[in-house]
Design a protein around this motif. Structure first.
Motif, PDB file in Angstrom:
ATOM      1  N   PRO A 171      14.284   3.287   7.350  1.00 29.35           N
ATOM      2  CA  PRO A 171      15.711   3.928   7.618  1.00 29.35           C
ATOM      3  C   PRO A 171      15.995   4.602   6.272  1.00 29.35           C
ATOM      4  O   PRO A 171      15.645   3.270   4.697  1.00 29.35           O
ATOM      5  CB  PRO A 171      16.764   3.447   8.231  1.00 29.35           C
ATOM      6  CG  PRO A 171      15.259   1.842   9.090  1.00 29.35           C
ATOM      7  CD  PRO A 171      13.865   1.611   8.548  1.00 29.35           C
ATOM      8  N   ASP A 172      17.014   4.988   6.171  1.00 25.86           N
ATOM      9  CA  ASP A 172      17.177   5.764   4.907  1.00 25.86           C
ATOM     10  C   ASP A 172      18.424   4.441   4.154  1.00 25.86           C
ATOM     11  O   ASP A 172      19.217   3.898   5.273  1.00 25.86           O
ATOM     12  CB  ASP A 172      18.209   6.867   4.623  1.00 25.86           C
ATOM     13  CG  ASP A 172      16.779   8.484   5.231  1.00 25.86           C
ATOM     14  OD1 ASP A 172      16.515   8.016   4.375  1.00 25.86           O
ATOM     15  OD2 ASP A 172      17.583   8.708   5.813  1.00 25.86           O
ATOM     16  N   GLY A 229      11.933  -1.196  -3.041  1.00 30.13           N
ATOM     17  CA  GLY A 229      10.656  -2.325  -3.270  1.00 30.13           C
ATOM     18  C   GLY A 229      11.168  -3.585  -2.443  1.00 30.13           C
ATOM     19  O   GLY A 229      11.051  -3.143  -1.193  1.00 30.13           O
ATOM     20  N   ARG A 230       9.387  -4.252  -2.461  1.00 35.32           N
ATOM     21  CA  ARG A 230       9.447  -5.378  -2.129  1.00 35.32           C
ATOM     22  C   ARG A 230      10.391  -5.616  -0.708  1.00 35.32           C
ATOM     23  O   ARG A 230      11.710  -6.326  -1.285  1.00 35.32           O
ATOM     24  CB  ARG A 230       9.072  -6.541  -2.353  1.00 35.32           C
ATOM     25  CG  ARG A 230       7.889  -7.190  -1.475  1.00 35.32           C
ATOM     26  CD  ARG A 230       7.032  -8.058  -1.730  1.00 35.32           C
ATOM     27  NE  ARG A 230       6.028  -8.954  -1.375  1.00 35.32           N
ATOM     28  CZ  ARG A 230       6.637  -9.995  -0.469  1.00 35.32           C
ATOM     29  NH1 ARG A 230       8.347 -10.418  -0.133  1.00 35.32           N
ATOM     30  NH2 ARG A 230       5.953 -10.648   0.889  1.00 35.32           N
ATOM     31  N   ARG A 231      10.252  -5.835   0.246  1.00 31.54           N
ATOM     32  CA  ARG A 231      11.658  -6.164   1.373  1.00 31.54           C
ATOM     33  C   ARG A 231      11.146  -6.093   2.872  1.00 31.54           C
ATOM     34  O   ARG A 231      10.563  -5.183   3.261  1.00 31.54           O
ATOM     35  CB  ARG A 231      13.202  -5.807   1.430  1.00 31.54           C
ATOM     36  CG  ARG A 231      12.620  -3.765   1.519  1.00 31.54           C
ATOM     37  CD  ARG A 231      14.103  -2.917   1.419  1.00 31.54           C
ATOM     38  NE  ARG A 231      13.695  -1.409   1.174  1.00 31.54           N
ATOM     39  CZ  ARG A 231      12.921  -0.719   1.005  1.00 31.54           C
ATOM     40  NH1 ARG A 231      11.752  -0.580   0.042  1.00 31.54           N
ATOM     41  NH2 ARG A 231      12.956   0.871   1.507  1.00 31.54           N
ATOM     42  N   ASP A 268       6.055  -3.172   1.266  1.00 29.18           N
ATOM     43  CA  ASP A 268       5.494  -3.609   0.008  1.00 29.18           C
ATOM     44  C   ASP A 268       6.287  -2.699  -1.600  1.00 29.18           C
ATOM     45  O   ASP A 268       7.501  -2.087  -1.133  1.00 29.18           O
ATOM     46  CB  ASP A 268       3.977  -3.745   0.030  1.00 29.18           C
ATOM     47  CG  ASP A 268       3.376  -2.788  -0.264  1.00 29.18           C
ATOM     48  OD1 ASP A 268       3.881  -1.025  -0.954  1.00 29.18           O
ATOM     49  OD2 ASP A 268       3.075  -2.166   0.007  1.00 29.18           O
ATOM     50  N   ALA A 269       5.981  -3.892  -2.551  1.00 28.18           N
ATOM     51  CA  ALA A 269       6.427  -3.401  -3.773  1.00 28.18           C
ATOM     52  C   ALA A 269       6.343  -1.693  -4.436  1.00 28.18           C
ATOM     53  O   ALA A 269       7.176  -1.108  -4.666  1.00 28.18           O
ATOM     54  CB  ALA A 269       6.583  -4.096  -5.156  1.00 28.18           C
ATOM     55  N   SER A 270       5.486  -1.095  -3.565  1.00 28.08           N
ATOM     56  CA  SER A 270       4.870   0.094  -3.845  1.00 28.08           C
ATOM     57  C   SER A 270       5.974   1.075  -2.466  1.00 28.08           C
ATOM     58  O   SER A 270       5.335   2.404  -2.473  1.00 28.08           O
ATOM     59  CB  SER A 270       3.611   0.920  -3.669  1.00 28.08           C
ATOM     60  OG  SER A 270       2.974   0.234  -2.027  1.00 28.08           O
ATOM     61  N   GLU A 271       6.593   0.256  -1.433  1.00 21.57           N
ATOM     62  CA  GLU A 271       7.280   1.240  -0.963  1.00 21.57           C
ATOM     63  C   GLU A 271       6.568   1.962   0.230  1.00 21.57           C
ATOM     64  O   GLU A 271       6.501   2.771   1.535  1.00 21.57           O
ATOM     65  CB  GLU A 271       8.206   2.306  -1.711  1.00 21.57           C
ATOM     66  CG  GLU A 271       9.257   2.421  -2.526  1.00 21.57           C
ATOM     67  CD  GLU A 271      10.369   1.731  -1.618  1.00 21.57           C
ATOM     68  OE1 GLU A 271      10.056   1.513  -0.434  1.00 21.57           O
ATOM     69  OE2 GLU A 271      10.776   0.707  -2.705  1.00 21.57           O
TER      70      GLU A 271
END
Length: 184
Positions: free
Chosen positions: A61-62, A67-69, A83-86
């Motif tokens: 979702p917008d 980042g990693r979340r 992950d950190a690379s989206e």
């Protein structure tokens, strides 16, 4: 007679070993097969058990941050592990309790490997990230893998349940300090 190591050396060694083991397991989980989920939502009908499903959903979702979340959509009843690379590592549907957190950004504050849920069900992989009106909100899964019964509308429960495999993946991903973004 061999020299004895001080107790702090044993504790340090055990801590380093435990961190290494958790890191290896997290990397293995992150590299393992990544099942996907359909856009079908769990049923909210009192007469039917909700059933998460598995196929490719829409994008994260917008407004869910960067980042990693962990992203939790209240309206879609869905979680994404980003992950950190989206890149989305995994996404799945969930069964929310009767108390939901407000949209916003939270942090995994603590974890509990297993306990009994407020509904009397044995649960595992409990990841606490919010509280609302005195009710803790946490992700978890039933130990037996069962979906929860329809929630009693009068009960105040903050558990966000998921399938066992999804709970295992979230447990590996959602360590203390991990960002959890809640969106509508």
């Amino acid at each position: 007679m061999p020299a004895r190591l001080p107790s702090w050396a044993w504790v340090t060694g055990l801590t380093v070993g435990a961190i290494a083991a958790v890191t290896v397991l997290a990397v293995q989980a992150d590299r393992g097969p990544q099942p996907t989920a359909t856009s079908a939502k769990p049923s909210t009908s009192v007469s039917a058990q909700p059933t998460p499903s598995a196929s490719a959903p829409a994008r994260v979702p917008d407004g869910s941050g960067t980042g990693r979340r962990v992203v939790y959509s209240l309206d879609e009843k869905r979680v994404w592990l980003v992950d950190a690379s989206e890149s989305t590592r995994r996404t799945f549907t969930v069964w929310p309790g009767t108390v939901s957190p407000d949209p916003g950004t939270y942090t995994v504050s603590s974890r509990n490997e297993a306990t009994t849920g407020s509904d009397g069900v044995q649960i595992e992989h409990i990841i606490y990230f919010a509280a609302k009106s005195g009710v803790s909100v946490a992700f978890s899964n039933a130990v037996d893998g069962a979906s929860p019964p329809p929630a009693d509308p009068g009960a105040r429960t903050g558990g966000v349940r998921m399938r066992k495999a999804d709970g295992t993946a979230l447990w590996a991903f959602g360590t203390v300090g991990t960002t959890v973004t809640v969106v509508r």
